[in-house]
Motif scaffolding. Structure first.
Motif, PDB file in Angstrom:
ATOM      1  N   ASP A 116      -2.661  20.294   3.115  1.00 23.65           N
ATOM      2  CA  ASP A 116      -2.172  18.931   2.970  1.00 23.65           C
ATOM      3  C   ASP A 116      -3.206  18.071   2.241  1.00 23.65           C
ATOM      4  O   ASP A 116      -4.398  18.140   2.528  1.00 23.65           O
ATOM      5  N   GLY A 117      -2.729  17.256   1.298  1.00 29.36           N
ATOM      6  CA  GLY A 117      -3.623  16.361   0.561  1.00 29.36           C
ATOM      7  C   GLY A 117      -4.442  17.037  -0.504  1.00 29.36           C
ATOM      8  O   GLY A 117      -5.481  16.513  -0.923  1.00 29.36           O
ATOM      9  N   SER A 118      -3.973  18.183  -0.993  1.00 31.51           N
ATOM     10  CA  SER A 118      -4.792  18.988  -1.912  1.00 31.51           C
ATOM     11  C   SER A 118      -5.113  18.275  -3.217  1.00 31.51           C
ATOM     12  O   SER A 118      -6.101  18.610  -3.880  1.00 31.51           O
ATOM     13  N   SER A 119      -4.305  17.287  -3.613  1.00 34.32           N
ATOM     14  CA  SER A 119      -4.616  16.556  -4.849  1.00 34.32           C
ATOM     15  C   SER A 119      -5.918  15.765  -4.718  1.00 34.32           C
ATOM     16  O   SER A 119      -6.476  15.330  -5.729  1.00 34.32           O
ATOM     17  N   ASN A 120      -6.390  15.582  -3.484  1.00 29.92           N
ATOM     18  CA  ASN A 120      -7.644  14.859  -3.261  1.00 29.92           C
ATOM     19  C   ASN A 120      -8.885  15.740  -3.354  1.00 29.92           C
ATOM     20  O   ASN A 120     -10.012  15.237  -3.305  1.00 29.92           O
ATOM     21  N   ILE A 121      -8.681  17.056  -3.446  1.00 35.50           N
ATOM     22  CA  ILE A 121      -9.817  17.985  -3.474  1.00 35.50           C
ATOM     23  C   ILE A 121     -10.778  17.662  -4.606  1.00 35.50           C
ATOM     24  O   ILE A 121     -12.003  17.676  -4.452  1.00 35.50           O
ATOM     25  N   VAL A 125     -12.210  14.303  -1.184  1.00 33.71           N
ATOM     26  CA  VAL A 125     -11.636  13.559  -0.057  1.00 33.71           C
ATOM     27  C   VAL A 125     -11.064  14.563   0.945  1.00 33.71           C
ATOM     28  O   VAL A 125     -10.612  15.644   0.569  1.00 33.71           O
ATOM     29  N   ASN A 126     -11.073  14.189   2.223  1.00 35.79           N
ATOM     30  CA  ASN A 126     -10.600  15.066   3.289  1.00 35.79           C
ATOM     31  C   ASN A 126      -9.213  15.633   3.013  1.00 35.79           C
ATOM     32  O   ASN A 126      -8.321  14.927   2.541  1.00 35.79           O
ATOM     33  N   VAL A 127      -9.029  16.897   3.349  1.00 33.14           N
ATOM     34  CA  VAL A 127      -7.732  17.559   3.287  1.00 33.14           C
ATOM     35  C   VAL A 127      -7.525  18.290   4.619  1.00 33.14           C
ATOM     36  O   VAL A 127      -8.374  18.233   5.503  1.00 33.14           O
ATOM     37  N   GLY A 128      -6.396  18.978   4.755  1.00 31.74           N
ATOM     38  CA  GLY A 128      -6.158  19.632   6.035  1.00 31.74           C
ATOM     39  C   GLY A 128      -5.075  20.684   5.978  1.00 31.74           C
ATOM     40  O   GLY A 128      -4.415  20.893   4.958  1.00 31.74           O
ATOM     41  N   THR A 129      -4.885  21.351   7.105  1.00 33.99           N
ATOM     42  CA  THR A 129      -3.810  22.318   7.323  1.00 33.99           C
ATOM     43  C   THR A 129      -3.014  21.853   8.533  1.00 33.99           C
ATOM     44  O   THR A 129      -3.607  21.446   9.540  1.00 33.99           O
ATOM     45  N   ILE A 130      -1.692  21.890   8.454  1.00 40.04           N
ATOM     46  CA  ILE A 130      -0.831  21.491   9.561  1.00 40.04           C
ATOM     47  C   ILE A 130       0.066  22.673   9.922  1.00 40.04           C
ATOM     48  O   ILE A 130       0.567  23.366   9.030  1.00 40.04           O
ATOM     49  N   PHE A 131       0.291  22.895  11.232  1.00 37.72           N
ATOM     50  CA  PHE A 131       1.164  23.998  11.628  1.00 37.72           C
ATOM     51  C   PHE A 131       2.024  23.631  12.823  1.00 37.72           C
ATOM     52  O   PHE A 131       1.691  22.750  13.624  1.00 37.72           O
ATOM     53  N   SER A 132       3.165  24.312  12.914  1.00 37.15           N
ATOM     54  CA  SER A 132       4.119  24.154  14.011  1.00 37.15           C
ATOM     55  C   SER A 132       4.577  25.541  14.423  1.00 37.15           C
ATOM     56  O   SER A 132       4.826  26.398  13.570  1.00 37.15           O
ATOM     57  N   ILE A 133       4.683  25.769  15.733  1.00 35.28           N
ATOM     58  CA  ILE A 133       5.091  27.080  16.240  1.00 35.28           C
ATOM     59  C   ILE A 133       6.344  26.934  17.111  1.00 35.28           C
ATOM     60  O   ILE A 133       6.391  26.088  18.005  1.00 35.28           O
ATOM     61  N   SER A 237      -6.551  -2.771   7.057  1.00 35.81           N
ATOM     62  CA  SER A 237      -5.855  -1.677   6.394  1.00 35.81           C
ATOM     63  C   SER A 237      -6.807  -0.510   6.140  1.00 35.81           C
ATOM     64  O   SER A 237      -7.934  -0.719   5.677  1.00 35.81           O
ATOM     65  N   ARG A 238      -6.361   0.695   6.460  1.00 36.16           N
ATOM     66  CA  ARG A 238      -7.101   1.924   6.166  1.00 36.16           C
ATOM     67  C   ARG A 238      -6.106   2.950   5.670  1.00 36.16           C
ATOM     68  O   ARG A 238      -5.201   3.341   6.390  1.00 36.16           O
ATOM     69  N   TYR A 239      -6.242   3.402   4.433  1.00 38.52           N
ATOM     70  CA  TYR A 239      -5.319   4.397   3.888  1.00 38.52           C
ATOM     71  C   TYR A 239      -6.090   5.375   3.021  1.00 38.52           C
ATOM     72  O   TYR A 239      -6.670   4.998   2.008  1.00 38.52           O
ATOM     73  N   ILE A 240      -6.106   6.642   3.443  1.00 35.45           N
ATOM     74  CA  ILE A 240      -6.849   7.681   2.730  1.00 35.45           C
ATOM     75  C   ILE A 240      -5.966   8.377   1.701  1.00 35.45           C
ATOM     76  O   ILE A 240      -6.403   8.702   0.605  1.00 35.45           O
ATOM     77  N   GLY A 241      -4.712   8.608   2.060  1.00 31.64           N
ATOM     78  CA  GLY A 241      -3.814   9.320   1.164  1.00 31.64           C
ATOM     79  C   GLY A 241      -3.719  10.798   1.457  1.00 31.64           C
ATOM     80  O   GLY A 241      -2.996  11.524   0.769  1.00 31.64           O
ATOM     81  N   SER A 242      -4.445  11.278   2.469  1.00 32.99           N
ATOM     82  CA  SER A 242      -4.277  12.622   3.020  1.00 32.99           C
ATOM     83  C   SER A 242      -3.668  12.436   4.407  1.00 32.99           C
ATOM     84  O   SER A 242      -4.302  11.832   5.282  1.00 32.99           O
ATOM     85  N   LEU A 243      -2.461  12.932   4.610  1.00 39.03           N
ATOM     86  CA  LEU A 243      -1.751  12.703   5.858  1.00 39.03           C
ATOM     87  C   LEU A 243      -2.576  13.115   7.072  1.00 39.03           C
ATOM     88  O   LEU A 243      -2.671  12.369   8.055  1.00 39.03           O
ATOM     89  N   LEU A 258       2.273   4.590   8.616  1.00 37.63           N
ATOM     90  CA  LEU A 258       3.663   4.419   8.186  1.00 37.63           C
ATOM     91  C   LEU A 258       3.904   5.063   6.827  1.00 37.63           C
ATOM     92  O   LEU A 258       3.114   4.877   5.901  1.00 37.63           O
ATOM     93  N   TYR A 259       5.000   5.818   6.737  1.00 36.88           N
ATOM     94  CA  TYR A 259       5.526   6.253   5.443  1.00 36.88           C
ATOM     95  C   TYR A 259       7.023   5.970   5.464  1.00 36.88           C
ATOM     96  O   TYR A 259       7.841   6.848   5.709  1.00 36.88           O
ATOM     97  N   PRO A 260       7.393   4.690   5.248  1.00 35.63           N
ATOM     98  CA  PRO A 260       8.793   4.270   5.376  1.00 35.63           C
ATOM     99  C   PRO A 260       9.660   4.800   4.237  1.00 35.63           C
ATOM    100  O   PRO A 260       9.159   5.309   3.223  1.00 35.63           O
ATOM    101  N   PRO A 261      10.974   4.640   4.379  1.00 35.33           N
ATOM    102  CA  PRO A 261      11.856   4.908   3.237  1.00 35.33           C
ATOM    103  C   PRO A 261      11.594   3.877   2.151  1.00 35.33           C
ATOM    104  O   PRO A 261      11.134   2.770   2.425  1.00 35.33           O
ATOM    105  N   THR A 262      11.880   4.246   0.919  1.00 38.48           N
ATOM    106  CA  THR A 262      11.748   3.319  -0.202  1.00 38.48           C
ATOM    107  C   THR A 262      13.036   3.344  -1.014  1.00 38.48           C
ATOM    108  O   THR A 262      13.898   4.207  -0.817  1.00 38.48           O
ATOM    109  N   ALA A 263      13.158   2.398  -1.918  1.00 41.48           N
ATOM    110  CA  ALA A 263      14.328   2.380  -2.786  1.00 41.48           C
ATOM    111  C   ALA A 263      14.411   3.667  -3.604  1.00 41.48           C
ATOM    112  O   ALA A 263      15.498   4.188  -3.873  1.00 41.48           O
ATOM    113  N   LYS A 264      13.258   4.204  -3.963  1.00 38.05           N
ATOM    114  CA  LYS A 264      13.224   5.422  -4.762  1.00 38.05           C
ATOM    115  C   LYS A 264      13.462   6.669  -3.911  1.00 38.05           C
ATOM    116  O   LYS A 264      14.065   7.646  -4.384  1.00 38.05           O
ATOM    117  N   GLN A 265      13.000   6.642  -2.659  1.00 34.68           N
ATOM    118  CA  GLN A 265      13.168   7.783  -1.749  1.00 34.68           C
ATOM    119  C   GLN A 265      13.717   7.287  -0.407  1.00 34.68           C
ATOM    120  O   GLN A 265      12.989   7.198   0.581  1.00 34.68           O
TER     121      GLN A 265
END
Length: 328
Positions: A116-121, A125-133, A237-243, A258-265
């Motif tokens: 996650d957030g690999s464009s920041n590499i 900037v911090n990146v991560g791995t997320i998992f669900s089981i 306000s604090r926003y890194i851009g890596s979830l 927050l990542y709300p809906p937008t007119a575009k998405q």
């Protein structure tokens, strides 16, 4: 006394009921192994040819980074070797990777965002791995596809790893949220915090305010109240851009992401199965809340493996204030 993540899991085995044989801890060891391999590659990213774009797009239509591809291959390899895995679902792959294992052997579905957030590499900037089981459903209750498309309430475990100044592994199996830090001197994740709790109220909000003009009116009003102190205090306000990094701060410090809906998405941007669901599970286990704006994230019935959703998560006070703004 040092307690490694494996020792912690052994101590927690009685909480897993039928999984007390060690099957579950063996599964998680595949995840920790993969993330240690990914961490090692990230640490030396600037010294080898692993920075920048890979030259292809993933199923999301997003430009793949070289480290996206590498991290995905590592996760598939380390987890595919576990005979308890029935299917692997990755952000980077259009279809699940399935294994011809019986329900008695292949008991688990693992869904993940390998990096996650690999464009920041490229800018360190911090990146991560997320998992669900998820547990695989019995044959009488559906096929493998049905096992993959279960709501977040059915997760048996979820977690993430933050690759930053230190490498931190956070997970829940429905018995609290626990944190571990990679000790490079011994090559193991060691316990740093058990039964983590998100503060009831924080002082930060985290959102991409460049999109604020596209947010529905309720979200714009909510942000105004946060900025102007009408929500009990004036927020910063604090926003890194890596979830993963933004969520980790929210877990530790409280507040809201927050990542709300937008007119575009209008359907949201973040992915339900391997971003919103696991982080919502962790948030709720820590005393926080998570919503798509109309209901609880964990109760959404998924329709596809790459389904998107609006995603708001944070401390109880901020989330209840948000709900009032959205209802107005």
């Amino acid at each position: 006394m040092i307690i490694t993540v494996q020792q912690h899991l052994q101590q927690q085995q009685q909480e897993f009921g039928s999984e007390a044989s060690g099957t579950f801890s063996y599964l998680l060891s595949g995840i920790t192994l993969a993330t240690k391999i990914i961490e090692a590659k990230i640490r030396t990213a600037g010294l080898g040819d692993v920075l920048g774009a890979f030259g292809a797009e993933n199923v999301q239509g997003e430009q793949q980074q070289k480290l996206d591809v590498y991290a995905n291959q590592v996760m598939l390899h380390c987890l595919g070797l576990r005979d308890t895995v029935a299917a692997l679902v990755s952000e980077e792959d259009e279809e699940p990777v399935t294994f011809d294992r019986s329900p008695e052997t292949g008991k688990y579905i693992i869904i993940f965002d390998p990096l996650d957030g690999s464009s920041n590499i490229d800018v360190n900037v911090n990146v991560g791995t997320i998992f669900s089981i998820h547990k695989r459903l019995p044959a009488a209750e559906g096929d493998l596809d049905a096992s993959i498309l279960q709501p977040g309430t059915k997760q048996v475990a979820a977690g993430y790893v933050v690759y930053g100044p230190s490498t931190v592994f956070v997970y829940t199996a429905g018995n609290g949220v626990h944190s571990f830090t990679l000790d490079p001197t011994i090559g193991a994740f060691v316990t740093t915090q058990e039964n983590m709790k998100m503060p009831e109220q924080g002082q930060y909000y985290s959102v991409n305010e460049a999109n604020a003009s596209q947010f529905p009116a309720g979200y714009q009003e909510y942000l105004r109240q946060l900025r102007e102190g009408e929500a009990g205090k004036a927020y910063s306000s604090r926003y890194i851009g890596s979830l993963v990094a933004d969520f980790h701060r929210t877990l530790l410090k409280g507040g809201v992401f927050l990542y709300p809906p937008t007119a575009k998405q209008p359907g949201g941007k973040l992915r339900l199965l391997y971003e919103a669901n696991p982080l919502a599970f962790i948030a709720e286990q820590a005393g926080g809340m998570a919503t798509n704006g109309t209901g609880r994230i964990l109760e959404i019935e998924p329709r596809g493996i790459h389904q998107r959703t609006p995603f708001m998560v944070g401390s109880r006070f901020e989330m209840e204030t948000l709900a009032k703004c959205l209802e107005a």
